[in-house]
Design a protein around this motif. Structure first.
Motif, PDB file in Angstrom:
ATOM      1  N   LEU A   1      13.061 -16.468  12.852  1.00 12.71           N
ATOM      2  CA  LEU A   1      12.242 -15.286  13.116  1.00 12.71           C
ATOM      3  C   LEU A   1      11.611 -15.442  14.490  1.00 12.71           C
ATOM      4  O   LEU A   1      11.354 -16.556  14.946  1.00 12.71           O
ATOM      5  CB  LEU A   1      11.137 -15.138  12.068  1.00 12.71           C
ATOM      6  CG  LEU A   1      11.553 -15.058  10.602  1.00 12.71           C
ATOM      7  CD1 LEU A   1      10.313 -14.997   9.712  1.00 12.71           C
ATOM      8  CD2 LEU A   1      12.437 -13.855  10.354  1.00 12.71           C
ATOM      9  N   TYR A   2      11.328 -14.299  15.126  1.00 10.96           N
ATOM     10  CA  TYR A   2      10.789 -14.325  16.479  1.00 10.96           C
ATOM     11  C   TYR A   2       9.664 -13.304  16.619  1.00 10.96           C
ATOM     12  O   TYR A   2       9.545 -12.367  15.827  1.00 10.96           O
ATOM     13  CB  TYR A   2      11.886 -14.007  17.500  1.00 10.96           C
ATOM     14  CG  TYR A   2      13.014 -15.008  17.517  1.00 10.96           C
ATOM     15  CD1 TYR A   2      12.951 -16.139  18.331  1.00 10.96           C
ATOM     16  CD2 TYR A   2      14.149 -14.828  16.713  1.00 10.96           C
ATOM     17  CE1 TYR A   2      13.988 -17.068  18.342  1.00 10.96           C
ATOM     18  CE2 TYR A   2      15.183 -15.756  16.721  1.00 10.96           C
ATOM     19  CZ  TYR A   2      15.097 -16.871  17.536  1.00 10.96           C
ATOM     20  OH  TYR A   2      16.120 -17.788  17.533  1.00 10.96           O
TER      21      TYR A   2
ATOM     22  N   PHE B   1      14.926 -11.655  24.958  1.00  9.52           N
ATOM     23  CA  PHE B   1      16.367 -11.754  24.705  1.00  9.52           C
ATOM     24  C   PHE B   1      17.086 -10.531  25.285  1.00  9.52           C
ATOM     25  O   PHE B   1      18.178 -10.647  25.859  1.00  9.52           O
ATOM     26  CB  PHE B   1      16.655 -11.837  23.209  1.00  9.52           C
ATOM     27  CG  PHE B   1      16.134 -13.088  22.543  1.00  9.52           C
ATOM     28  CD1 PHE B   1      16.094 -14.294  23.213  1.00  9.52           C
ATOM     29  CD2 PHE B   1      15.682 -13.045  21.228  1.00  9.52           C
ATOM     30  CE1 PHE B   1      15.612 -15.447  22.607  1.00  9.52           C
ATOM     31  CE2 PHE B   1      15.205 -14.191  20.609  1.00  9.52           C
ATOM     32  CZ  PHE B   1      15.171 -15.385  21.291  1.00  9.52           C
ATOM     33  N   ASP B   2      16.485  -9.366  25.113  1.00 12.08           N
ATOM     34  CA  ASP B   2      17.060  -8.138  25.658  1.00 12.08           C
ATOM     35  C   ASP B   2      17.183  -8.234  27.183  1.00 12.08           C
ATOM     36  O   ASP B   2      18.228  -7.902  27.764  1.00 12.08           O
ATOM     37  CB  ASP B   2      16.175  -6.957  25.251  1.00 12.08           C
ATOM     38  CG  ASP B   2      16.751  -5.619  25.669  1.00 12.08           C
ATOM     39  OD1 ASP B   2      17.616  -5.104  24.949  1.00 12.08           O
ATOM     40  OD2 ASP B   2      16.333  -5.096  26.728  1.00 12.08           O
TER      41      ASP B   2
ATOM     42  N   ILE C   1      20.667  -8.381  29.574  1.00 12.17           N
ATOM     43  CA  ILE C   1      20.913  -7.475  30.707  1.00 12.17           C
ATOM     44  C   ILE C   1      21.177  -8.283  31.974  1.00 12.17           C
ATOM     45  O   ILE C   1      22.109  -7.998  32.742  1.00 12.17           O
ATOM     46  CB  ILE C   1      19.717  -6.519  30.892  1.00 12.17           C
ATOM     47  CG1 ILE C   1      19.615  -5.564  29.688  1.00 12.17           C
ATOM     48  CG2 ILE C   1      19.847  -5.738  32.193  1.00 12.17           C
ATOM     49  CD1 ILE C   1      18.342  -4.735  29.662  1.00 12.17           C
ATOM     50  N   ALA C   2      20.362  -9.328  32.186  1.00 11.74           N
ATOM     51  CA  ALA C   2      20.546 -10.172  33.374  1.00 11.74           C
ATOM     52  C   ALA C   2      21.889 -10.893  33.340  1.00 11.74           C
ATOM     53  O   ALA C   2      22.463 -11.197  34.405  1.00 11.74           O
ATOM     54  CB  ALA C   2      19.410 -11.186  33.463  1.00 11.74           C
TER      55      ALA C   2
ATOM     56  N   ILE D   1      22.224 -16.673  24.592  1.00 13.73           N
ATOM     57  CA  ILE D   1      20.981 -16.009  24.987  1.00 13.73           C
ATOM     58  C   ILE D   1      19.792 -16.577  24.216  1.00 13.73           C
ATOM     59  O   ILE D   1      18.661 -16.607  24.709  1.00 13.73           O
ATOM     60  CB  ILE D   1      21.091 -14.474  24.757  1.00 13.73           C
ATOM     61  CG1 ILE D   1      22.188 -13.881  25.648  1.00 13.73           C
ATOM     62  CG2 ILE D   1      19.755 -13.780  24.996  1.00 13.73           C
ATOM     63  CD1 ILE D   1      21.918 -14.003  27.129  1.00 13.73           C
ATOM     64  N   PHE D   2      20.052 -17.062  23.000  1.00 14.26           N
ATOM     65  CA  PHE D   2      18.973 -17.545  22.142  1.00 14.26           C
ATOM     66  C   PHE D   2      18.646 -19.023  22.382  1.00 14.26           C
ATOM     67  O   PHE D   2      17.659 -19.531  21.844  1.00 14.26           O
ATOM     68  CB  PHE D   2      19.350 -17.351  20.666  1.00 14.26           C
ATOM     69  CG  PHE D   2      19.596 -15.922  20.301  1.00 14.26           C
ATOM     70  CD1 PHE D   2      18.552 -15.106  19.896  1.00 14.26           C
ATOM     71  CD2 PHE D   2      20.874 -15.375  20.373  1.00 14.26           C
ATOM     72  CE1 PHE D   2      18.775 -13.775  19.562  1.00 14.26           C
ATOM     73  CE2 PHE D   2      21.107 -14.052  20.045  1.00 14.26           C
ATOM     74  CZ  PHE D   2      20.053 -13.241  19.637  1.00 14.26           C
TER      75      PHE D   2
END
Length: 504
Positions: free
Chosen positions: A14-15, A23-24, A28-29, A217-218
């Motif tokens: 959970l975050y 993360f979003d 994108i980056a 990403i995580f």
């Protein structure tokens, strides 16, 4: 927590809302355009809507001015392209960034986007809540407040995009008002607030779509909390050896049951026995010995007035559970003091916590003398507030933070009861799922205390004992409620424990 520990925990990450927003940004980056992520979110929401409510018409979509509204505009565009009747309500003259591209796509697809001015959802409609995103916190105002009141008053199913508008995705609370969704489709990763506090009243069914974001990403981001996979825990625990004997599974001693509250120790001792403790003893008022034995002959019962018998029972026990029905009089305080001075792992519940809250200095002294002793505390929000010297509202406003604060302050593993039970050893949090409103009756906490004590006696560490007991407690309650939630009794759960403990 390293990867091997995470795997052993059998839990799901959970975050916080801020972590998910990061993360979003990272996605994108890394090369995925923001509008592409928005389109994936809208497409996932539309697919969810088609699957869950294929016959409903029209679709009333409420779109805020940010990216959450952009997801809604994608849903509107896809619905119109599929020939479905769509009404799209905007809450700003224009939208920002990628959300404005999505708005233009909806208009190009034949959707009439109108500014909302109090209209109710159409009869038979499905409502799509795309008003506010996961970063929202604070009280609702103006048109947003009015819209949520109107949506909640309508007799329509609601699909909430990412989170029910008005909910704080970090705490699971709201400031007076939030969408009551039938289904919530969340994106990228689970937000911790969707699993505790008031969230269960507002989220409905929960689903997650990762939007195709790559696992890398995580990496390097520690989850803010964890969910427990009870079946994985049970598999890891495994079966008992063929040559097992009762001495291998510990001796639980339950101390409590003042006048008028003998039932509390009956429940705790019964739960400890049903959860596999090798031996269970109980120290209680002399008048309660015979009734307790008639209820649970497997339990050894000692009168608290017999100092010699009490001292012997205390010495033999491998785990102490003190608090159920203890009371706050001289008798109960004396039992608690003896338990505090002992060496065995200690579970504190109910009036044991209330006594400590009024005199924490003596507890601090005991902690200083026994820094490595295993301690577990299982407060409900009222008890937690007394222990933290704050209000219940402050505890509930941040259940994760409150649980951590209690664990750090009292050098214990803390299980904070309530919808979405939170468990912490002071650094990491776990949140429990399951359960039902029928559990709002006396004695449920006594059963949980006995369960945790039994798992401690069987050599589970304190965090695992709390997580597994909480999950099995809810599973037992859900099975016991199959014939209805009203009238569910704590002893009904005890009757289910043998089955759920053995994975049946």
């Amino acid at each position: 927590m390293d990867r091997s520990m995470r795997a052993a925990a059998g839990s799901l990450a959970l975050y916080t809302a801020e972590q998910v927003q990061e993360f979003d940004r990272k996605a994108i980056a890394a090369g995925t355009p923001g509008f592409e992520l928005m389109h994936r979110a809208g497409a996932a929401a539309f697919a969810c809507l088609q699957q869950r409510w294929p016959q409903h018409s029209p679709i009333d979509i409420f779109c805020g001015g940010g990216n959450n509204g952009g997801d809604g505009y994608i849903v509107a565009a896809l619905a119109a392209q599929s020939g479905m009747a769509v009404r799209c309500w905007a809450f700003s003259e224009t939208s920002r960034g990628d959300a404005n591209i999505a708005r233009e796509l909806a208009c190009d697809s034949g959707v009439s986007v109108q500014l909302w001015d109090g209209q109710s959802p159409a009869s038979g409609a499905v409502v799509v809540d795309a008003l506010l995103g996961t970063g929202f916190s604070g009280p609702l105002r103006g048109l947003y407040k009015r819209a949520i009141e109107v949506i909640n008053a309508a007799d329509c199913p609601v699909l909430a995009i990412d989170a029910p508008s008005g909910m704080n995705c970090d705490t699971g609370m709201h400031e007076g008002l939030a969408i009551r969704a039938s289904l919530t489709l969340s994106f990228i990763a689970w937000k911790q607030g969707l699993f505790t506090g008031l969230a269960s009243q507002h989220c409905g069914e929960l689903r997650l779509d990762g939007l195709g974001i790559e696992p890398r990403i995580f990496e390097h981001t520690e989850p803010s909390a964890w969910r427990t996979d009870v079946d994985a825990e049970l598999r890891q625990w495994g079966r008992r050896p063929v040559a097992a004997h009762k001495g291998m599974y510990g001796h639980v001693l339950v101390a409590g049951g003042d006048y008028g509250t003998a039932g509390a120790v009956v429940l705790a001792a019964s739960a400890a026995a049903r959860c596999g403790a090798g031996l269970v003893s109980c120290v209680t008022r002399p008048e309660h010995v015979a009734p307790l034995l008639s209820q649970r002959p497997e339990v050894m019962v000692y009168p608290g007035a017999d100092a010699q018998a009490w001292a012997g029972a205390l010495e033999r026990a491998s785990v102490l559970a003190v608090g159920p029905g203890l009371g706050q009089q001289v008798w109960g305080k004396a039992l608690l003091d003896d338990c505090l001075q002992a060496q065995s792992p200690l579970l504190l519940d109910a009036d044991a916590l209330n006594i400590l809250a009024a005199n924490s200095a003596s507890f601090d002294e005991q902690c200083a003398q026994q820094p490595d002793r295993i301690r577990v505390m299982t407060p409900h929000p009222g008890e937690a507030a007394r222990l933290l010297k704050c209000s219940v509202a402050e505890v509930q406003a941040d259940r994760f933070g409150s649980c951590k604060a209690l664990a750090q302050r009292y050098r214990a593993v803390v299980l904070l009861k309530g919808a979405g039970t939170v468990i912490s050893e002071g650094a990491t949090c776990w949140v429990n799922e399951g359960g039902n409103p029928g559990m709002a009756s006396g004695g449920m906490g006594d059963v949980l205390s006995g369960m945790i004590a039994a798992l401690l006696a069987q050599h589970l560490d304190a965090v695992t004992a709390c997580r597994l007991a909480a999950a099995l407690h809810c599973r037992a309650a859900d099975r016991a409620a199959q014939h209805g939630e009203r009238g569910l009794l704590a002893m009904d759960l005890v009757g289910q424990l043998r089955g759920v403990m053995n994975g049946h």
